[in-house]
Design a protein around this motif. Structure first.
Motif, mmCIF file in Angstrom:
data_model
loop_
_atom_site.group_PDB
_atom_site.id
_atom_site.type_symbol
_atom_site.label_atom_id
_atom_site.label_comp_id
_atom_site.label_asym_id
_atom_site.label_seq_id
_atom_site.Cartn_x
_atom_site.Cartn_y
_atom_site.Cartn_z
ATOM 1 N N PRO A 62 0.840 -1.205 0.000
ATOM 2 C CA PRO A 62 0.000 0.000 0.000
ATOM 3 C C PRO A 62 0.875 1.256 0.000
ATOM 4 C CG PRO A 62 -0.708 -1.551 1.698
ATOM 5 C CD PRO A 62 0.609 -2.036 1.201
ATOM 6 N N ARG A 63 0.563 2.196 -0.862
ATOM 7 C CA ARG A 63 1.379 3.404 -0.944
ATOM 8 C C ARG A 63 0.834 4.540 -0.094
ATOM 9 N NH1 ARG A 63 2.465 3.315 -7.551
ATOM 10 N NH2 ARG A 63 3.682 1.378 -7.544
ATOM 11 N N TYR A 64 -0.435 4.476 0.228
ATOM 12 C CA TYR A 64 -1.089 5.551 0.979
ATOM 13 C C TYR A 64 -2.047 4.943 2.001
ATOM 14 C CZ TYR A 64 0.521 7.796 -3.295
ATOM 15 O OH TYR A 64 1.290 8.194 -4.353
ATOM 16 N N CYS A 65 -2.508 5.768 2.915
ATOM 17 C CA CYS A 65 -3.514 5.303 3.869
ATOM 18 C C CYS A 65 -4.479 6.435 4.184
ATOM 19 C CB CYS A 65 -2.868 4.746 5.138
ATOM 20 S SG CYS A 65 -1.762 5.879 6.004
ATOM 21 N N VAL A 66 -5.656 6.054 4.637
ATOM 22 C CA VAL A 66 -6.717 7.025 4.926
ATOM 23 C C VAL A 66 -7.291 6.750 6.316
ATOM 24 C CG1 VAL A 66 -8.956 7.934 4.215
ATOM 25 C CG2 VAL A 66 -7.290 7.253 2.469
ATOM 26 N N PHE A 67 -7.252 7.760 7.165
ATOM 27 C CA PHE A 67 -7.815 7.685 8.509
ATOM 28 C C PHE A 67 -9.240 8.236 8.509
ATOM 29 C CE2 PHE A 67 -3.310 7.720 9.442
ATOM 30 C CZ PHE A 67 -3.163 7.035 10.637
ATOM 31 N N THR A 68 -10.145 7.555 9.176
ATOM 32 C CA THR A 68 -11.463 8.102 9.473
ATOM 33 C C THR A 68 -11.546 8.263 10.986
ATOM 34 O OG1 THR A 68 -12.486 7.047 7.552
ATOM 35 C CG2 THR A 68 -13.963 7.767 9.317
#
Length: 235
Positions: free
Chosen positions: A225-231
């Motif tokens: 994975p190159r990026y991540c997203v926090f909620t």
């Protein structure tokens, strides 16, 4: 920081609208739309709107949107992109936005890792959220991004925060490098602990890894994975 984006605004618009920026169009935009739509907000704030394309897409769902962008170059491009929408666009940072403006959801795409004062940034976002409101933001994946871009050499240590100005290109447009961009490497624990200190709980976490059909469009498979997203949720 804002002025560094001025000269790249036109390039970024062309990359997105031509479809060359696969990651924005095929990965980030649908993910943000999905996460925001699931929360069914009536009003949202986009922090660091860039070219305005995420707000433009979200506006199609009838959501009331305020988008803020500190870079004058990006702001001017976003103003044109958002001409046919009802999005309120403001040339400022989250620190400058009046505290009387409060939203149910705030989103921020690829901003947190360029901010010097991370805790202050998170607190400023919380100031503009209703109780129980959500903050959704994306960053380069701290665990894997240096393996992909190799910004740091042998001195790199995942657990050691590090900062520098970097130059990057997108896969399908290697002839247009964007340079002088600040980048702060921080381990995931720094992001998580700073969110907690700023009054947030983590509601969800996405590690971006496109399906096989989308990965074929890049010409080579992602190794990680190159990026991540926090909620996150404001407590």
């Amino acid at each position: 920081m804002p002025h560094r984006w001025c000269n790249s605004a036109r390039i970024r618009r062309e990359q997105i609208e031509s479809g060359l920026d696969l990651t924005f169009n095929e990965v980030f935009k649908p993910l943000f739309i999905s996460r925001v739509t699931a929360l069914s907000p009536s009003c949202i704030l986009e922090i660091g709107a860039g070219t305005g394309h995420i707000s433009k897409e979200l506006s199609k769902g009838g959501i009331s949107i305020t988008a803020i962008e500190p870079s004058k170059g990006m702001f001017d491009v976003a103003k044109d992109v958002l001409t046919s929408t009802q999005v309120e666009l403001i040339n400022c940072t989250s620190f400058d936005l009046p505290k009387t403006k409060v939203y149910q959801v705030s989103i921020s795409h690829m901003v947190a890792h360029v901010v010097d004062d991370l805790k202050g940034f998170f607190i400023s976002i919380g100031d503009h959220l209703t109780q129980g409101g959500h903050f959704i933001f994306s960053i380069p994946h701290p665990c894997f991004y240096n393996d992909y871009k190799k910004f740091w050499g042998n001195e790199y240590n995942y657990m050691t925060p590090a900062s520098q100005e970097v130059t990057f290109t997108i896969t399908k447009d290697s002839e247009n490098p964007i340079s002088g961009v600040p980048y702060h490497h921080r381990p995931l624990s720094t992001y998580i602990n700073t969110l907690v200190e700023a009054g947030f709980a983590i509601d969800g976490f996405d590690e971006t890894y496109p399906n096989d059909e989308i990965q074929k469009m890049y010409g080579e498979r992602w190794k990680s994975p190159r990026y991540c997203v926090f909620t996150c949720k404001k407590l």
